[in-house]
Design an enzyme around this catalytic site. Structure first.
Site, PDB file in Angstrom:
ATOM      1  N   LYS A   1       0.853  -1.196   0.000  1.00 27.45           N
ATOM      2  CA  LYS A   1       0.000   0.000   0.000  1.00 27.45           C
ATOM      3  C   LYS A   1       0.885   1.241   0.000  1.00 27.45           C
ATOM      4  CE  LYS A   1      -4.281   1.321   2.358  1.00 27.45           C
ATOM      5  NZ  LYS A   1      -5.045   1.136   3.609  1.00 27.45           N
TER       6      LYS A   1
HETATM    7  O1  G3P Z   1      -9.546   2.371   4.249  1.00 30.18           O
HETATM    8  C1  G3P Z   1      -9.211   3.640   4.694  1.00 30.18           C
HETATM    9  C2  G3P Z   1      -9.732   3.832   6.051  1.00 30.18           C
HETATM   10  O2  G3P Z   1      -9.038   3.063   6.984  1.00 30.18           O
HETATM   11  C3  G3P Z   1      -9.901   5.212   6.486  1.00 30.18           C
HETATM   12  O3  G3P Z   1     -11.089   5.196   7.154  1.00 30.18           O
HETATM   13  O4  G3P Z   1     -12.796   5.979   8.694  1.00 30.18           O
HETATM   14  O5  G3P Z   1     -10.369   6.599   9.041  1.00 30.18           O
HETATM   15  O6  G3P Z   1     -11.670   7.599   7.180  1.00 30.18           O
HETATM   16  P1  G3P Z   1     -11.497   6.421   8.074  1.00 30.18           P
END
Ligand code: G3P
Length: 217
Positions: free
Chosen positions: A87
């Site tokens: 990633k």
């Molecule tokens: O897949 C990306 C994710 O982990 C980010 O999620 O909820 O932190 O915006 P969030």
């Protein structure tokens, strides 16, 4: 549509795997920290534990922000387990690293995508997946789902093989909307996945079926 779970929590990963619908896992440094997994060696071991708990792709994020560092880290991550997807953040050196790994047939996931231009560039560099963060766009009053639609249109125009991995999914409706638009993959929390199975008419209908069965026995 592939279902990935977005967590570093092994119990939740195993629960989704047991359901039989899981195609992979995505993690990031914040999700690792949330589970108390810190230090390079512990993080690398945790990636292996995740790979052994599931059958599909497991995204493991580099923390370097320069090309040489990303290559070194990405090669180390890729050598951990055949299921690892490297990633890489959407920055200038990240584009170079995507191309480098693409030429070696090592799978990549370009993360922190917030615009169609970024998604186009990542596809040109040969990314296996792009991760548009729809929840974080919604957070700033910008329509995250529109970004998925626009990327879908551009990728279809040119038959790019890069898969659209809708990320930063926050709830069940995000999954359904991404499925309507044609995202190739969604990655979300276990709660959003489990929300797909819920309907009060299913619960009340099942209750009645079971009651009626008992009447006849
Ligand atoms: O897949 C990306 C994710 O982990 C980010 O999620 O909820 O932190 O915006 P969030």
């Amino acid at each position: 549509m592939k279902f990935f779970i977005d967590t570093a929590n092994l119990n939740q990963i195993k629960e989704a795997q047991d359901l039989g619908v899981l195609d992979g896992v995505t993690t990031n440094p914040s999700l690792m920290a949330k589970e108390g997994i810190t230090g390079a060696n512990n993080i690398l071991k945790h990636y292996v534990d995740i790979c052994e708990a599931v059958e599909g792709d497991v995204s493991a994020e580099v923390i370097s922000v320069d090309f040489q560092g990303m290559v070194k880290e990405g090669e180390q991550l890729a050598s951990l387990h055949p299921q690892i997807v490297v990633k890489i953040p959407m920055i200038k050196d990240g584009i170079k690293a995507l191309k480098y790994f693409s030429d070696l047939n090592i799978k990549t996931n370009c993360t922190l995508i917030f615009s169609v231009g970024q998604a186009l560039l990542a596809a040109k560099a040969g990314a296996t997946f792009v991760s548009p963060f729809i929840g974080r766009l919604d957070d700033i009053s910008t329509d995250g789902l529109s970004l998925i639609s626009e990327i879908r249109e551009i990728y279809d125009n040119y038959a790019f093989e890069t898969e659209i991995l809708a990320a930063s999914i926050r709830h069940t409706m995000h999954i359904i909307d991404c499925a309507k638009i044609g995202a190739d993959v969604m990655t979300g929390p276990l709660s959003a996945i489990m929300g797909l199975l819920k309907h009060p008419l299913t619960d009340s209908g099942l209750k009645k079926f079971l009651e009626d069965y008992k009447k006849g026995n």
